[in-house]
Write a protein that holds these residues in place. Structure first.
Motif, PDB file in Angstrom:
ATOM      1  N   GLY A 344       0.805  -1.219   0.000  1.00  0.00           N
ATOM      2  CA  GLY A 344       0.000   0.000   0.000  1.00  0.00           C
ATOM      3  C   GLY A 344       0.838   1.269   0.000  1.00  0.00           C
ATOM      4  O   GLY A 344       0.528   2.230  -0.720  1.00  0.00           O
ATOM      5  N   ARG A 345       1.924   1.283   0.798  1.00  0.00           N
ATOM      6  CA  ARG A 345       2.739   2.507   0.849  1.00  0.00           C
ATOM      7  C   ARG A 345       3.455   2.751  -0.478  1.00  0.00           C
ATOM      8  O   ARG A 345       3.674   3.900  -0.869  1.00  0.00           O
ATOM      9  N   HIS A 346       3.810   1.684  -1.194  1.00  0.00           N
ATOM     10  CA  HIS A 346       4.439   1.866  -2.506  1.00  0.00           C
ATOM     11  C   HIS A 346       3.437   2.428  -3.506  1.00  0.00           C
ATOM     12  O   HIS A 346       3.788   3.279  -4.341  1.00  0.00           O
ATOM     13  N   LEU A 347       2.190   1.962  -3.430  1.00  0.00           N
ATOM     14  CA  LEU A 347       1.163   2.513  -4.304  1.00  0.00           C
ATOM     15  C   LEU A 347       0.923   3.988  -3.989  1.00  0.00           C
ATOM     16  O   LEU A 347       0.773   4.823  -4.896  1.00  0.00           O
ATOM     17  N   LEU A 348       0.897   4.335  -2.706  1.00  0.00           N
ATOM     18  CA  LEU A 348       0.676   5.727  -2.310  1.00  0.00           C
ATOM     19  C   LEU A 348       1.790   6.631  -2.830  1.00  0.00           C
ATOM     20  O   LEU A 348       1.525   7.700  -3.415  1.00  0.00           O
ATOM     21  N   LEU A 349       3.043   6.215  -2.652  1.00  0.00           N
ATOM     22  CA  LEU A 349       4.161   7.039  -3.129  1.00  0.00           C
ATOM     23  C   LEU A 349       4.244   7.044  -4.658  1.00  0.00           C
ATOM     24  O   LEU A 349       4.686   8.037  -5.242  1.00  0.00           O
ATOM     25  N   LEU A 350       3.818   5.964  -5.292  1.00  0.00           N
ATOM     26  CA  LEU A 350       3.763   5.951  -6.759  1.00  0.00           C
ATOM     27  C   LEU A 350       2.765   6.994  -7.257  1.00  0.00           C
ATOM     28  O   LEU A 350       3.052   7.732  -8.216  1.00  0.00           O
ATOM     29  N   LEU A 351       1.610   7.096  -6.602  1.00  0.00           N
ATOM     30  CA  LEU A 351       0.622   8.105  -6.995  1.00  0.00           C
ATOM     31  C   LEU A 351       1.157   9.515  -6.742  1.00  0.00           C
ATOM     32  O   LEU A 351       0.922  10.426  -7.549  1.00  0.00           O
ATOM     33  N   VAL A 352       1.878   9.705  -5.643  1.00  0.00           N
ATOM     34  CA  VAL A 352       2.484  11.015  -5.377  1.00  0.00           C
ATOM     35  C   VAL A 352       3.481  11.363  -6.472  1.00  0.00           C
ATOM     36  O   VAL A 352       3.526  12.499  -6.977  1.00  0.00           O
ATOM     37  N   GLY A 353       4.304  10.395  -6.883  1.00  0.00           N
ATOM     38  CA  GLY A 353       5.273  10.642  -7.944  1.00  0.00           C
ATOM     39  C   GLY A 353       4.613  10.961  -9.270  1.00  0.00           C
ATOM     40  O   GLY A 353       5.047  11.866  -9.994  1.00  0.00           O
ATOM     41  N   LEU A 354       3.551  10.220  -9.619  1.00  0.00           N
ATOM     42  CA  LEU A 354       2.838  10.497 -10.866  1.00  0.00           C
ATOM     43  C   LEU A 354       2.182  11.873 -10.822  1.00  0.00           C
ATOM     44  O   LEU A 354       2.173  12.601 -11.829  1.00  0.00           O
ATOM     45  N   LEU A 355       1.626  12.230  -9.669  1.00  0.00           N
ATOM     46  CA  LEU A 355       1.036  13.561  -9.526  1.00  0.00           C
ATOM     47  C   LEU A 355       2.094  14.648  -9.706  1.00  0.00           C
ATOM     48  O   LEU A 355       1.860  15.666 -10.365  1.00  0.00           O
ATOM     49  N   ALA A 356       3.284  14.422  -9.128  1.00  0.00           N
ATOM     50  CA  ALA A 356       4.367  15.399  -9.272  1.00  0.00           C
ATOM     51  C   ALA A 356       4.828  15.509 -10.720  1.00  0.00           C
ATOM     52  O   ALA A 356       5.102  16.607 -11.209  1.00  0.00           O
ATOM     53  N   LEU A 357       4.913  14.382 -11.432  1.00  0.00           N
ATOM     54  CA  LEU A 357       5.313  14.432 -12.841  1.00  0.00           C
ATOM     55  C   LEU A 357       4.267  15.160 -13.681  1.00  0.00           C
ATOM     56  O   LEU A 357       4.609  15.922 -14.593  1.00  0.00           O
ATOM     57  N   GLY A 358       2.987  14.917 -13.388  1.00  0.00           N
ATOM     58  CA  GLY A 358       1.938  15.629 -14.120  1.00  0.00           C
ATOM     59  C   GLY A 358       1.996  17.123 -13.893  1.00  0.00           C
ATOM     60  O   GLY A 358       1.870  17.918 -14.834  1.00  0.00           O
ATOM     61  N   ALA A 359       2.203  17.526 -12.628  1.00  0.00           N
ATOM     62  CA  ALA A 359       2.316  18.954 -12.337  1.00  0.00           C
ATOM     63  C   ALA A 359       3.559  19.549 -12.978  1.00  0.00           C
ATOM     64  O   ALA A 359       3.544  20.693 -13.449  1.00  0.00           O
ATOM     65  N   LEU A 360       4.647  18.766 -13.032  1.00  0.00           N
ATOM     66  CA  LEU A 360       5.878  19.256 -13.666  1.00  0.00           C
ATOM     67  C   LEU A 360       5.667  19.469 -15.159  1.00  0.00           C
ATOM     68  O   LEU A 360       6.149  20.456 -15.724  1.00  0.00           O
ATOM     69  N   ALA A 361       4.944  18.556 -15.797  1.00  0.00           N
ATOM     70  CA  ALA A 361       4.688  18.701 -17.234  1.00  0.00           C
ATOM     71  C   ALA A 361       3.889  19.964 -17.536  1.00  0.00           C
ATOM     72  O   ALA A 361       4.053  20.569 -18.600  1.00  0.00           O
ATOM     73  N   LEU A 362       3.030  20.369 -16.602  1.00  0.00           N
ATOM     74  CA  LEU A 362       2.243  21.578 -16.803  1.00  0.00           C
ATOM     75  C   LEU A 362       3.012  22.844 -16.434  1.00  0.00           C
ATOM     76  O   LEU A 362       2.658  23.937 -16.879  1.00  0.00           O
ATOM     77  N   SER A 363       4.049  22.719 -15.605  1.00  0.00           N
ATOM     78  CA  SER A 363       4.740  23.899 -15.070  1.00  0.00           C
ATOM     79  C   SER A 363       6.053  24.202 -15.776  1.00  0.00           C
ATOM     80  O   SER A 363       6.379  25.368 -16.002  1.00  0.00           O
ATOM     81  N   ALA A 364       6.822  23.170 -16.101  1.00  0.00           N
ATOM     82  CA  ALA A 364       8.166  23.400 -16.639  1.00  0.00           C
ATOM     83  C   ALA A 364       8.091  23.705 -18.134  1.00  0.00           C
ATOM     84  O   ALA A 364       7.563  22.904 -18.902  1.00  0.00           O
ATOM     85  N   PRO A 365       8.624  24.845 -18.604  1.00  0.00           N
ATOM     86  CA  PRO A 365       8.593  25.164 -20.032  1.00  0.00           C
ATOM     87  C   PRO A 365       9.512  24.268 -20.853  1.00  0.00           C
ATOM     88  O   PRO A 365       9.149  23.824 -21.928  1.00  0.00           O
ATOM     89  N   ASP A 366      10.721  24.014 -20.364  1.00  0.00           N
ATOM     90  CA  ASP A 366      11.684  23.186 -21.090  1.00  0.00           C
ATOM     91  C   ASP A 366      12.593  22.537 -20.058  1.00  0.00           C
ATOM     92  O   ASP A 366      13.530  23.163 -19.543  1.00  0.00           O
ATOM     93  N   LEU A 367      12.312  21.283 -19.730  1.00  0.00           N
ATOM     94  CA  LEU A 367      13.058  20.615 -18.671  1.00  0.00           C
ATOM     95  C   LEU A 367      14.512  20.403 -19.062  1.00  0.00           C
ATOM     96  O   LEU A 367      15.408  20.481 -18.211  1.00  0.00           O
TER      97      LEU A 367
END
Length: 760
Positions: A344-367
């Motif tokens: 369960g904790r791995h699933l929770l942190l996986l969702l946190v990581g995916l959420l962070a990547l999604g927010a990064l894709a919307l925020s970063a102009p050119d990584l």
């Protein structure tokens, strides 16, 4: 929006006032009812034993009661007032405030008959329906003794709340609901671990805090505090990683072994009504009538639960959860034989990581550029100045270094897509992308379009010779002045749009349209018919017939009325009508041009070789710099804006297909070569599919972006690590957990029911 919020606030205030008025009215009625009740007859005097039983309730509230016992009848009502999370409630019988001692509330009915004694503020109940004060005290004392024995784990029968007859037959005792405590012990380490699990929420919240801090560190508004925010985000990420890998301390208070009581009694299944909704009934397991039983979820198979049999179980004293059930059902034994797998904790942190990547894709102009800024900050790399494409091809600049290029280049032509990004339209004009230029290399080849002059004439500015009707304009202005109307910009714009325009020599235009329709390479019959119908509809001309104006509905009728000396030789159109006519004509010309483009596209030869330079902005504008002489590359008679429009993807979106194609051809000639100076941070170096060296430079990245670039880089690194590590661990742990569950269920299927039937 402000009005809605104001209305909501006013509504809440009015509702609060209404609630307070209702509450105050009820309290006034309660006081009046108590005052009237004091005059009712006295039935008897309170006994000393009853007064002693009331003392615990009176002392805590600073109340004193009289000795006179009165009878109170009426309906029970509990009412009060709630405000900002706190509540004030009052119990009443027959509108008289009452104090219900012990478990008297459990005996309250819709209509009640009670014996009470009076205090200064309320009536104190000593008997109501089936409740008696002395019996209530005895039940409370037995409950205290029961709780005390349960906590201490003293061997023996748990006291019953009501008097029961002694019986030597143990089975009969258990059938009456009695429960025996056989002993007490503390939890084993396996039992402690089974109720604690591995957690994961603290680590997830730490990672979320880290990503939020890094996101704030990318704001321009926090530029003065970006270094501190970056450090705080890094510390939060390290804290989250430490919480993830650390082993929980056995000395923590929540991990201290709890007492476990071994009990014996009859297992019962009892349906209990929900106090919030009596229509909802919950079925629970009880040992006797005193202890609720909470089994692990995988033990609750109805086929294996021995309801109605005497069982022995070990329960935690805190929450009555079972750690053993009979002889073969043990949490500790399962823990040792089938070690739990936590995913369960791995699933929770996986969702946190995916959420962070999604927010990064919307925020970063050119990584890639942000990472290059960080790398350049650490290495301070610089590349030589390039004035020759051969030099750059042989010794390309390094990634994350500052580079300078100067020379003449041509905006790159992308033959696969048009200006709208479509690559499947054969009639589209290829895009000219001036954010990518080709330095040296072969010249592209763009063929000319063979379009008849009769068709091109339809798009000429003088095809429709229209002029403003000065007499009408002067008349309208004079009328406005006589009426004293104040200047109105919107009204002036509308008046100008509706201002009559005189189209002279329309017969010439009719003849040119007929010529374009009759030309072998001109308009197709379908396009010609569509053009003529749309023109008739847009012009909306009339002719006089039998003394009345008759609308012209066909092209032949319009052409006849437009002949020299005829009624419509000089048309009168509004500006909006004239604009519609011009749009229809351009659309017809574009239909012919589109067919020619579809035939010419296969003959286009794109440029090859040289070096491709890419930038985040148009190479040649103010950000990318042009030449040291300040030349804008505009042709004579053009300003810099026009030149920029020419170099963009086929021109502006409002340009016709023919204009865009001509710009494409001009870009393929010697006029397409423009001087440039490109200086900035190299964010990518490589080769395209044809093997041409490609260098991407971002002139906007400099030392002022180091902190935000560091935040973006850490953000991407941490999110990628979370997804990668926890994605793998989640898949592995989930697979292991499914295998463990299958083995455990197979073992459970072989276990006997935990009852002790035949023992007595």
């Amino acid at each position: 929006m402000d009005t809605v919020i104001l209305l909501l606030k006013v509504g809440l205030i009015l509702y609060a006032i209404y609630s307070f008025i209702v509450y105050a009215s009820r309290r006034s009625g309660n006081r009046d009812a108590l005052k009237d009740f004091r005059n009712t007859p006295v039935l008897r005097r309170i006994t000393d034993e009853e007064k002693s039983a009331l003392q615990p309730f009176l002392m805590g509230q600073d109340l004193t009661v009289g000795d006179e016992v009165r009878e109170l009848r009426g309906a029970f009502l509990r009412h009060g007032l709630q405000s900002q999370g706190s509540s004030t409630e009052h119990d009443t019988i027959g509108d008289v405030d009452v104090l219900l001692p012990y478990d008297a509330f459990d005996h309250v009915e819709p209509h009640n008959e009670a014996l009470v004694v009076l205090s200064r503020k309320c009536a104190v109940v000593i008997r109501v329906n089936g409740f008696d004060l002395l019996e209530g005290r005895q039940r409370a004392q037995r409950q205290q003794a029961q709780d005390k024995q349960w906590k201490r784990g003293e061997a023996g029968a748990l006291p019953s709340l009501d008097e029961v007859a002694q019986d030597a037959n143990p089975l009969a005792r258990y059938e009456r609901g009695e429960v025996d405590i056989l002993g007490q012990r503390t939890e084993t380490p396996e039992e402690v671990a089974s109720r604690m699990g591995r957690g994961g929420w603290a680590s997830a919240f730490a990672w979320l805090a880290a990503f939020v801090l890094l996101w704030i560190a990318t704001w321009d508004a926090t530029r003065g505090a970006q270094a501190y925010l970056l450090g705080a985000g890094l510390l939060a990420a390290l804290w989250g990683a430490w919480l993830f890998v650390r082993r929980p301390s056995a000395a923590a208070a929540v991990r201290q072994p709890q007492p476990v009581n071994r009990v014996r009694g009859m297992l019962n299944q009892i349906a209990v009504a929900d106090v919030r909704n009596v229509a909802v009934r919950k079925v629970g397991m009880f040992i006797g009538d005193k202890l609720s039983l909470v089994l692990p979820s995988h033990w609750s198979n109805p086929a294996s639960v021995p309801y109605g049999e005497v069982i022995e179980a070990e329960l935690r004293t805190s929450d009555y959860s079972a750690v053993s059930f009979g002889d073969r059902w043990s949490v500790a034994d399962e823990w040792r034989r089938f070690r739990p797998v936590y995913w369960g904790r791995h699933l929770l942190l996986l969702l946190v990581g995916l959420l962070a990547l999604g927010a990064l894709a919307l925020s970063a102009p050119d990584l890639r550029g942000e990472a290059a800024v960080v790398a350049q900050w650490l290495s301070h790399a610089r590349s030589p100045a390039y004035a020759d494409p051969v030099q750059l091809e042989e010794n390309p600049p390094k990634w994350a270094s500052f580079a300078n290029m100067e020379g003449e280049a041509r905006c790159e032509m992308n033959i696969d897509t048009d200006m709208n990004g479509r690559g499947d339209d054969a009639h589209a004009v290829p895009v000219i992308d001036c954010t990518t230029v080709r330095w040296a290399g072969s010249d592209p080849v763009v063929p000319a379009l063979d379009i008849p002059q009769s068709v091109l004439a339809l798009a000429q500015p003088d095809f429709i010779r229209a002029s403003e009707n000065g007499m009408s304009a002067a008349l309208i202005a004079m009328l406005r002045m006589q009426m004293g109307q104040a200047p109105d910009p919107l009204a002036a714009y509308r008046a100008r749009e509706n201002m009559p325009m005189v189209v002279r020599g329309f017969d010439r235009s009719v003849a040119m349209i007929d010529a374009a329709c009759n030309d072998s390479g001109g308009l197709s019959p379908e396009a010609c018919g569509r053009l003529q119908r749309e023109l008739v509809r847009a012009i909306d001309a009339t002719v006089e017939k039998n003394g009345a104006d008759t609308p012209v509905t066909t092209w032949a009728a319009l052409a006849a009325s437009a002949k020299a000396g005829a009624e419509n030789a000089d048309l009168v159109l509004s500006r909006s009508q004239l604009a519609t006519v011009q749009r229809v004509l351009h659309k017809a010309v574009d239909s012919v041009v589109a067919e020619k483009i579809a035939a010419a596209r296969p003959a286009i030869v794109p440029a090859r070789g040289g070096v491709l330079l890419a930038s985040t902005s148009r190479i040649g504008d103010a950000r990318g710099k042009l030449s040291e002489s300040g030349e804008s590359g505009a042709e004579p008679g053009e300003d810099a804006e026009d030149a920029a429009a020419d170099d963009m993807a086929g021109g502006s979106p409002s340009g016709s297909l023919l204009e865009r194609w001509e710009r494409l051809r001009r870009n393929a000639t010697a006029d397409g070569l423009r001087p440039f100076v490109l200086e900035g941070l190299v964010t990518a170096v490589g080769k395209d599919a044809a093997g041409t060296t490609r260098v991407r430079v971002d002139p906007g990245l400099d030392a002022t972006h180091r902190a935000s670039a560091g935040a973006y880089t850490l953000w991407a690194l941490f999110a990628a690590l979370l997804v990668l590590v926890n994605g793998v661990l989640f898949a592995v742990r989930l697979t292991q957990g499914m295998r463990r569950g299958a083995r455990l269920q197979a073992d459970i299927a072989t276990r006997p029911a935990p009852g002790t039937a035949g023992l007595f």
